[in-house]
Design a protein around this motif. Structure first.
Motif, PDB file in Angstrom:
ATOM      1  N   THR A  79       0.804  -1.218   0.000  1.00  0.00           N
ATOM      2  CA  THR A  79       0.000   0.000   0.000  1.00  0.00           C
ATOM      3  C   THR A  79       0.841   1.273   0.000  1.00  0.00           C
ATOM      4  O   THR A  79       0.294   2.363  -0.038  1.00  0.00           O
ATOM      5  CB  THR A  79      -0.913   0.039   1.244  1.00  0.00           C
ATOM      6  N   GLN A  80       2.155   1.147   0.034  1.00  0.00           N
ATOM      7  CA  GLN A  80       3.029   2.308   0.113  1.00  0.00           C
ATOM      8  C   GLN A  80       3.557   2.696  -1.266  1.00  0.00           C
ATOM      9  O   GLN A  80       3.884   1.840  -2.079  1.00  0.00           O
ATOM     10  CB  GLN A  80       4.219   2.035   1.034  1.00  0.00           C
ATOM     11  N   TYR A  81       3.635   3.999  -1.521  1.00  0.00           N
ATOM     12  CA  TYR A  81       4.291   4.497  -2.724  1.00  0.00           C
ATOM     13  C   TYR A  81       4.923   5.851  -2.402  1.00  0.00           C
ATOM     14  O   TYR A  81       4.601   6.480  -1.399  1.00  0.00           O
ATOM     15  CB  TYR A  81       3.321   4.613  -3.904  1.00  0.00           C
ATOM     16  N   MET A  82       5.818   6.281  -3.266  1.00  0.00           N
ATOM     17  CA  MET A  82       6.487   7.553  -3.088  1.00  0.00           C
ATOM     18  C   MET A  82       6.733   8.159  -4.456  1.00  0.00           C
ATOM     19  O   MET A  82       7.125   7.451  -5.388  1.00  0.00           O
ATOM     20  CB  MET A  82       7.823   7.354  -2.368  1.00  0.00           C
ATOM     21  N   ASP A  83       6.467   9.434  -4.615  1.00  0.00           N
ATOM     22  CA  ASP A  83       6.740  10.166  -5.849  1.00  0.00           C
ATOM     23  C   ASP A  83       7.437  11.453  -5.437  1.00  0.00           C
ATOM     24  O   ASP A  83       6.853  12.275  -4.732  1.00  0.00           O
ATOM     25  CB  ASP A  83       5.428  10.447  -6.590  1.00  0.00           C
ATOM     26  N   ASN A  84       8.691  11.606  -5.847  1.00  0.00           N
ATOM     27  CA  ASN A  84       9.507  12.706  -5.365  1.00  0.00           C
ATOM     28  C   ASN A  84      10.402  13.232  -6.476  1.00  0.00           C
ATOM     29  O   ASN A  84      10.853  12.470  -7.320  1.00  0.00           O
ATOM     30  CB  ASN A  84      10.378  12.193  -4.204  1.00  0.00           C
ATOM     31  N   VAL A  85      10.681  14.524  -6.474  1.00  0.00           N
ATOM     32  CA  VAL A  85      11.682  15.113  -7.353  1.00  0.00           C
ATOM     33  C   VAL A  85      12.818  15.602  -6.464  1.00  0.00           C
ATOM     34  O   VAL A  85      12.592  16.355  -5.515  1.00  0.00           O
ATOM     35  CB  VAL A  85      11.104  16.276  -8.190  1.00  0.00           C
ATOM     36  N   GLN A  86      14.012  15.136  -6.774  1.00  0.00           N
ATOM     37  CA  GLN A  86      15.179  15.422  -5.944  1.00  0.00           C
ATOM     38  C   GLN A  86      16.262  16.066  -6.804  1.00  0.00           C
ATOM     39  O   GLN A  86      16.536  15.613  -7.909  1.00  0.00           O
ATOM     40  CB  GLN A  86      15.690  14.109  -5.341  1.00  0.00           C
ATOM     41  N   SER A  87      16.889  17.107  -6.286  1.00  0.00           N
ATOM     42  CA  SER A  87      18.012  17.730  -6.971  1.00  0.00           C
ATOM     43  C   SER A  87      19.261  16.888  -6.721  1.00  0.00           C
ATOM     44  O   SER A  87      19.631  16.638  -5.573  1.00  0.00           O
ATOM     45  CB  SER A  87      18.221  19.159  -6.460  1.00  0.00           C
ATOM     46  N   LEU A 138      16.468   9.492  -2.210  1.00  0.00           N
ATOM     47  CA  LEU A 138      15.467   9.382  -1.153  1.00  0.00           C
ATOM     48  C   LEU A 138      14.459   8.304  -1.522  1.00  0.00           C
ATOM     49  O   LEU A 138      13.890   8.324  -2.611  1.00  0.00           O
ATOM     50  CB  LEU A 138      14.754  10.720  -0.956  1.00  0.00           C
ATOM     51  N   LEU A 139      14.224   7.366  -0.609  1.00  0.00           N
ATOM     52  CA  LEU A 139      13.340   6.237  -0.902  1.00  0.00           C
ATOM     53  C   LEU A 139      12.057   6.249  -0.093  1.00  0.00           C
ATOM     54  O   LEU A 139      11.161   5.454  -0.346  1.00  0.00           O
ATOM     55  CB  LEU A 139      14.090   4.918  -0.674  1.00  0.00           C
ATOM     56  N   GLY A 140      11.954   7.107   0.889  1.00  0.00           N
ATOM     57  CA  GLY A 140      10.727   7.188   1.674  1.00  0.00           C
ATOM     58  C   GLY A 140      10.461   5.925   2.485  1.00  0.00           C
ATOM     59  O   GLY A 140      11.375   5.170   2.801  1.00  0.00           O
ATOM     60  N   ASP A 141       9.204   5.679   2.776  1.00  0.00           N
ATOM     61  CA  ASP A 141       8.812   4.541   3.612  1.00  0.00           C
ATOM     62  C   ASP A 141       8.389   3.323   2.809  1.00  0.00           C
ATOM     63  O   ASP A 141       7.799   2.392   3.349  1.00  0.00           O
ATOM     64  CB  ASP A 141       7.655   4.941   4.537  1.00  0.00           C
ATOM     65  N   VAL A 142       8.667   3.311   1.514  1.00  0.00           N
ATOM     66  CA  VAL A 142       8.291   2.176   0.671  1.00  0.00           C
ATOM     67  C   VAL A 142       9.199   0.999   1.007  1.00  0.00           C
ATOM     68  O   VAL A 142      10.403   1.140   1.169  1.00  0.00           O
ATOM     69  CB  VAL A 142       8.413   2.554  -0.819  1.00  0.00           C
ATOM     70  N   ALA A 143       8.609  -0.186   1.100  1.00  0.00           N
ATOM     71  CA  ALA A 143       9.373  -1.395   1.421  1.00  0.00           C
ATOM     72  C   ALA A 143      10.425  -1.668   0.353  1.00  0.00           C
ATOM     73  O   ALA A 143      10.287  -1.251  -0.802  1.00  0.00           O
ATOM     74  CB  ALA A 143       8.428  -2.587   1.546  1.00  0.00           C
ATOM     75  N   ASP A 158      17.056  -6.483  -1.835  1.00  0.00           N
ATOM     76  CA  ASP A 158      18.223  -6.076  -1.043  1.00  0.00           C
ATOM     77  C   ASP A 158      18.825  -4.746  -1.519  1.00  0.00           C
ATOM     78  O   ASP A 158      19.845  -4.315  -1.021  1.00  0.00           O
ATOM     79  CB  ASP A 158      19.276  -7.177  -1.011  1.00  0.00           C
ATOM     80  N   SER A 159      18.189  -4.085  -2.475  1.00  0.00           N
ATOM     81  CA  SER A 159      18.632  -2.756  -2.918  1.00  0.00           C
ATOM     82  C   SER A 159      17.996  -1.704  -2.022  1.00  0.00           C
ATOM     83  O   SER A 159      16.851  -1.333  -2.197  1.00  0.00           O
ATOM     84  CB  SER A 159      18.219  -2.500  -4.368  1.00  0.00           C
ATOM     85  N   THR A 160      18.742  -1.249  -1.048  1.00  0.00           N
ATOM     86  CA  THR A 160      18.172  -0.331  -0.068  1.00  0.00           C
ATOM     87  C   THR A 160      18.781   1.060  -0.100  1.00  0.00           C
ATOM     88  O   THR A 160      18.269   1.947   0.554  1.00  0.00           O
ATOM     89  CB  THR A 160      18.354  -0.894   1.349  1.00  0.00           C
TER      90      THR A 160
END
Length: 96
Positions: free
Chosen positions: A8-16, A26-31, A74-76
């Motif tokens: 149920t988790q997703y993340m959408d981000n724009v990072q410089s 940045l990976l947020g709280d997504v598993a 294992d890609s964290t």
């Protein structure tokens, strides 16, 4: 592709992303694992993505290019580094 999504988790981000040194994405709280979409939002410069700090580049996105792939569980800690000047990198992730 129509993956079965049970998470149920997703993340959408724009990072410089800077060019002088690699930066953690940045990976947020997504598993761990799941699908990842990267988009280089710069009009001129490319950005490279690495599996971890100090590793070799495994994805190169030219200006405006994108890539979508499934991350290993294992890609964290992927990292990115821009070429010549900072770029905006969009990262969309969702867990499966």
């Amino acid at each position: 592709i129509q993956p079965t999504v049970s998470g149920t988790q997703y993340m959408d981000n724009v990072q410089s992303i800077g060019f002088a040194a690699e930066e953690a994405i940045l990976l947020g709280d997504v598993a761990s694992g799941g699908y990842c979409f990267f988009q280089n939002m710069d009009a001129t410069n490319f950005v490279s993505i690495r599996q971890g700090t100090g590793t070799t580049n495994f994805v190169k996105l030219l200006a405006g290019e994108w890539a979508c792939f499934r991350l290993s569980a294992d890609s964290t800690a992927p990292f990115a580094i821009a070429d010549t000047a900072a770029v905006n990198l969009r990262c969309l992730r969702f867990d499966l």
